[in-house]
Every structure is written in C-alpha cells, then in structure tokens.
Design a protein around this motif. Structure first.
Motif, short mmCIF file in Angstrom:
data_model
loop_
_atom_site.label_atom_id
_atom_site.label_comp_id
_atom_site.label_asym_id
_atom_site.label_seq_id
_atom_site.Cartn_x
_atom_site.Cartn_y
_atom_site.Cartn_z
N CYS A 95 0.84 -1.19 0.00
CA CYS A 95 0.00 0.00 0.00
C CYS A 95 0.89 1.24 0.00
O CYS A 95 1.93 1.27 0.65
N TYR A 96 0.46 2.26 -0.73
CA TYR A 96 1.24 3.49 -0.88
C TYR A 96 0.32 4.69 -0.77
O TYR A 96 -0.80 4.69 -1.29
N VAL A 97 0.82 5.73 -0.11
CA VAL A 97 0.08 6.97 0.04
C VAL A 97 0.98 8.15 -0.30
O VAL A 97 2.14 8.20 0.12
N LYS A 98 0.44 9.08 -1.07
CA LYS A 98 1.10 10.35 -1.31
C LYS A 98 0.22 11.46 -0.76
O LYS A 98 -0.93 11.61 -1.18
N GLU A 99 0.74 12.20 0.21
CA GLU A 99 0.00 13.31 0.80
C GLU A 99 -0.01 14.51 -0.12
O GLU A 99 0.88 14.69 -0.95
N TRP A 100 -1.03 15.36 0.05
CA TRP A 100 -1.08 16.61 -0.69
C TRP A 100 0.15 17.47 -0.42
O TRP A 100 0.61 18.19 -1.30
N GLY A 102 3.08 16.39 0.08
CA GLY A 102 4.25 15.85 -0.58
C GLY A 102 4.93 14.66 0.05
O GLY A 102 5.82 14.06 -0.57
N ARG A 103 4.56 14.27 1.25
CA ARG A 103 5.19 13.13 1.88
C ARG A 103 4.62 11.82 1.35
O ARG A 103 3.45 11.74 0.97
N ASN A 104 5.46 10.80 1.30
CA ASN A 104 5.08 9.47 0.84
C ASN A 104 5.21 8.45 1.96
O ASN A 104 6.11 8.54 2.80
N PHE A 105 4.31 7.47 1.96
CA PHE A 105 4.33 6.43 2.97
C PHE A 105 4.03 5.09 2.34
O PHE A 105 3.24 4.98 1.40
N TRP A 106 4.66 4.05 2.87
CA TRP A 106 4.50 2.69 2.39
C TRP A 106 4.06 1.77 3.52
O TRP A 106 4.49 1.92 4.66
N GLY A 107 3.22 0.81 3.19
CA GLY A 107 2.90 -0.25 4.11
C GLY A 107 4.00 -1.28 4.13
O GLY A 107 4.98 -1.20 3.38
N GLN A 108 3.86 -2.28 4.99
CA GLN A 108 4.90 -3.29 5.15
C GLN A 108 4.83 -4.39 4.10
O GLN A 108 5.77 -5.18 3.97
N GLY A 109 3.74 -4.48 3.38
CA GLY A 109 3.57 -5.48 2.35
C GLY A 109 2.71 -6.64 2.78
O GLY A 109 2.72 -7.04 3.93
N ALA A 110 1.95 -7.16 1.83
CA ALA A 110 1.12 -8.34 2.04
C ALA A 110 1.40 -9.34 0.93
O ALA A 110 1.34 -9.00 -0.25
N GLN A 111 1.69 -10.56 1.31
CA GLN A 111 2.04 -11.58 0.32
C GLN A 111 0.80 -12.16 -0.33
O GLN A 111 -0.15 -12.56 0.36
N VAL A 112 0.80 -12.20 -1.64
CA VAL A 112 -0.24 -12.86 -2.42
C VAL A 112 0.43 -13.95 -3.24
O VAL A 112 1.34 -13.67 -4.03
N THR A 113 -0.02 -15.18 -3.06
CA THR A 113 0.53 -16.31 -3.79
C THR A 113 -0.60 -17.01 -4.53
O THR A 113 -1.58 -17.42 -3.92
N VAL A 114 -0.44 -17.14 -5.84
CA VAL A 114 -1.44 -17.78 -6.69
C VAL A 114 -0.82 -19.07 -7.22
O VAL A 114 0.10 -19.02 -8.04
N SER A 115 -1.31 -20.20 -6.76
CA SER A 115 -0.71 -21.47 -7.12
C SER A 115 -1.72 -22.60 -6.96
O SER A 115 -2.59 -22.56 -6.08
N SER A 116 -1.59 -23.61 -7.81
CA SER A 116 -2.45 -24.78 -7.71
C SER A 116 -2.04 -25.65 -6.54
O SER A 116 -0.87 -25.68 -6.14
#
Length: 116
Positions: A95-100, A102-116
């Motif tokens: 997840c990413y946010v850009k404030e009006w 000018g500051r930017n922020f990132w989330g820590q990440g979420a793993q998505v795995t698509v597999s049979s």
C-alpha cells in the motif's frame, strides 16, 4: 506520520479472488493518491492500481478488467479487489500513500501467492 496496515493476502488457486485492505492511521482526504504496488522475486516494483481523492483510477495493463481499486473515506481505507488471479500475480503487494503536502508512505507489504 501516516501508518499503513495491509491485510487480506494469502494463498489462492488460479482463477480465485482476494481482497486486500489498507487501513490508514488518519483521514485519507489529506492524501493526493492512494495506490497498490507489487514486487515479485527478481522483478522491479510496479504500480498495480491507484486512486486519487478526486476519484480517478489507473491500472497496470496486466490487471485491467480483473482488479478494482476503491476507497472508503469514512473508514480511512483503500481496497484492492483481485479477481481471476493468475500465477503471475504472485508478489508482495504494498500500500502506498502520497500526501497533498508531498510526503510518501508505504505499508509493510502483504504476500499474495497464486498457485495450484
């Protein structure tokens, strides 16, 4: 400082669906843009989808028609609905946010795995 918390990742079979949630620590009307990026092993981070506070959206060509980004201002939350998932969608989603202002922020990440 804005804190972003992602949830909703996991393992899913090809053709399945997941919905990622990003919750912000304060009101999102201060954000010019909210977005989802992803990074797969050995690849550069890429923009998946974005939404502005005016409602405009953009999507990577590879996910058009399958993914939908949306926001809920009352809950300070942005979502990424992912349908018809493919193995090549496997990545760490940020997840990413850009404030009006000018500051930017990132989330820590979420793993998505698509597999049979």
């Amino acid at each position: 400082q804005v804190q972003l918390v992602e949830s909703g990742g996991g393992l899913v079979q090809p053709g399945g669906s997941l919905r990622l949630t990003c919750s912000a620590s304060r009101v999102i009307y201060t954000f010019e843009t909210m977005a989802w990026y992803r990074q797969a092993p050995g690849k550069q981070r890429e923009l998946v989808a974005s939404v502005t506070m005016s409602g405009g959206t953009d999507y990577a060509e590879s996910v058009k028609g399958r993914f939908t980004i949306s926001r809920d201002d009352t809950k300070n939350t942005v979502y990424l609905q992912m349908n018809s998932l493919k193995p090549e969608d496997t990545a760490l989603y940020y997840c990413y946010v850009k404030e009006w202002i000018g500051r930017n922020f990132w989330g820590q990440g979420a793993q998505v795995t698509v597999s049979s």
